[in-house]
Design a protein around this motif. Structure first.
Motif, short mmCIF file in Angstrom:
data_model
loop_
_atom_site.label_atom_id
_atom_site.label_comp_id
_atom_site.label_asym_id
_atom_site.label_seq_id
_atom_site.Cartn_x
_atom_site.Cartn_y
_atom_site.Cartn_z
N THR A 1 23.40 19.36 3.36
CA THR A 1 22.69 18.37 4.17
C THR A 1 23.64 17.25 4.53
O THR A 1 24.39 16.75 3.68
N TYR A 2 23.62 16.88 5.81
CA TYR A 2 24.50 15.85 6.35
C TYR A 2 23.65 14.70 6.86
O TYR A 2 22.66 14.92 7.56
N ARG A 3 24.08 13.48 6.51
CA ARG A 3 23.35 12.26 6.86
C ARG A 3 24.27 11.27 7.57
O ARG A 3 25.46 11.54 7.71
N LEU A 4 23.72 10.13 7.95
CA LEU A 4 24.45 9.08 8.66
C LEU A 4 25.88 8.92 8.13
O LEU A 4 26.08 8.72 6.93
N GLY A 5 26.85 9.06 9.03
CA GLY A 5 28.25 8.87 8.68
C GLY A 5 28.95 10.11 8.17
O GLY A 5 30.18 10.13 8.06
N ASP A 6 28.20 11.17 7.86
CA ASP A 6 28.81 12.42 7.39
C ASP A 6 29.36 13.21 8.57
O ASP A 6 28.87 13.09 9.70
N VAL A 7 30.33 14.05 8.28
CA VAL A 7 30.94 14.92 9.29
C VAL A 7 30.78 16.37 8.83
O VAL A 7 30.99 16.68 7.65
N PHE A 8 30.38 17.24 9.75
CA PHE A 8 30.40 18.68 9.45
C PHE A 8 31.27 19.40 10.47
O PHE A 8 31.48 18.93 11.58
N HIS A 9 31.79 20.54 10.04
CA HIS A 9 32.73 21.31 10.84
C HIS A 9 32.31 22.78 10.77
O HIS A 9 32.12 23.31 9.67
N LEU A 10 32.16 23.42 11.91
CA LEU A 10 31.83 24.83 11.99
C LEU A 10 32.87 25.55 12.83
O LEU A 10 33.16 25.13 13.95
N ALA A 11 33.40 26.63 12.30
CA ALA A 11 34.31 27.47 13.08
C ALA A 11 33.49 28.22 14.15
O ALA A 11 32.27 28.34 14.04
N ALA A 12 34.15 28.70 15.16
CA ALA A 12 33.48 29.48 16.21
C ALA A 12 32.90 30.76 15.62
O ALA A 12 33.46 31.34 14.68
N ASN A 13 31.76 31.17 16.16
CA ASN A 13 31.13 32.45 15.84
C ASN A 13 30.68 32.61 14.39
O ASN A 13 30.55 33.73 13.91
N ILE A 14 30.42 31.50 13.70
CA ILE A 14 29.90 31.53 12.33
C ILE A 14 28.37 31.54 12.39
O ILE A 14 27.78 30.63 12.98
N GLU A 15 27.74 32.53 11.77
CA GLU A 15 26.29 32.56 11.72
C GLU A 15 25.79 31.43 10.83
O GLU A 15 26.26 31.27 9.70
N HIS A 16 24.84 30.67 11.34
CA HIS A 16 24.27 29.56 10.58
C HIS A 16 22.86 29.24 11.11
O HIS A 16 22.50 29.63 12.21
N ALA A 17 22.09 28.54 10.27
CA ALA A 17 20.76 28.06 10.65
C ALA A 17 20.74 26.55 10.44
O ALA A 17 21.51 26.02 9.63
N GLU A 18 19.86 25.87 11.16
CA GLU A 18 19.77 24.41 11.09
C GLU A 18 18.33 23.98 10.85
O GLU A 18 17.41 24.56 11.42
N GLN A 19 18.17 22.97 9.99
CA GLN A 19 16.86 22.37 9.73
C GLN A 19 17.01 20.86 9.86
O GLN A 19 17.91 20.28 9.25
N TYR A 20 16.14 20.22 10.64
CA TYR A 20 16.24 18.78 10.89
C TYR A 20 15.24 18.03 10.03
O TYR A 20 14.13 18.50 9.80
N GLY A 21 15.62 16.86 9.58
CA GLY A 21 14.80 16.05 8.68
C GLY A 21 13.62 15.39 9.36
O GLY A 21 13.36 15.59 10.55
N PRO A 22 12.90 14.54 8.62
CA PRO A 22 11.69 13.90 9.13
C PRO A 22 11.92 12.93 10.28
O PRO A 22 11.00 12.60 11.02
N GLN A 23 13.17 12.47 10.47
CA GLN A 23 13.50 11.60 11.60
C GLN A 23 14.24 12.37 12.69
O GLN A 23 14.73 11.78 13.65
N GLY A 24 14.36 13.68 12.53
CA GLY A 24 15.19 14.46 13.43
C GLY A 24 16.65 14.17 13.13
O GLY A 24 16.98 13.72 12.03
N VAL A 25 17.51 14.40 14.09
CA VAL A 25 18.93 14.12 13.91
C VAL A 25 19.57 13.86 15.27
O VAL A 25 19.13 14.39 16.29
N SER A 26 20.57 13.02 15.26
CA SER A 26 21.40 12.77 16.43
C SER A 26 22.84 12.80 15.94
O SER A 26 23.17 12.18 14.93
N TYR A 27 23.68 13.57 16.63
CA TYR A 27 25.08 13.64 16.23
C TYR A 27 26.00 13.74 17.43
O TYR A 27 25.63 14.25 18.49
N LEU A 28 27.19 13.21 17.23
CA LEU A 28 28.27 13.27 18.20
C LEU A 28 29.11 14.48 17.84
O LEU A 28 29.57 14.58 16.70
N VAL A 29 29.29 15.39 18.79
CA VAL A 29 30.00 16.64 18.45
C VAL A 29 31.13 16.91 19.43
O VAL A 29 30.97 16.76 20.64
#
Length: 88
Positions: free
Chosen positions: A57-85
């Motif tokens: 789980t990633y929150r305010l100020g955290d950074v996540f990194h995904l390589a291309a073509n990696i299978e993944h699923a996403e779940q958003y919290g009670p406030q949703g999420v906004s991120y710069l990518v």
């Protein structure tokens, strides 16, 4: 991490496409892939990313990194999420 520092890192690492993504509260995306590498800074809310049997789980100020073509699923919290990518 702060936005300006993150943007400098993206630039130095060759992430030329930078967008802001906003997702709805309690939303989710089932298993999927992206044809690009992504590095993101959480601006608001939180997101849980599941890869295989591992979840982080990633929150305010955290950074996540995904390589291309990696299978993944996403779940958003009670406030949703906004991120710069950065994508490349």
């Amino acid at each position: 991490m702060h936005r300006d520092e993150f943007l400098a890192i993206l630039s130095s690492e060759g992430f030329d496409e930078v967008v802001t993504v906003t997702r709805e509260p309690h939303g989710s995306l089932d298993i999927h892939t992206h044809p690009f590498e992504a590095k993101a800074l959480i601006l608001e809310g939180d997101v849980t990313i599941r890869i295989g049997g591992d979840s982080d789980t990633y929150r305010l100020g955290d950074v996540f990194h995904l390589a291309a073509n990696i299978e993944h699923a996403e779940q958003y919290g009670p406030q949703g999420v906004s991120y710069l990518v950065g994508r490349k």
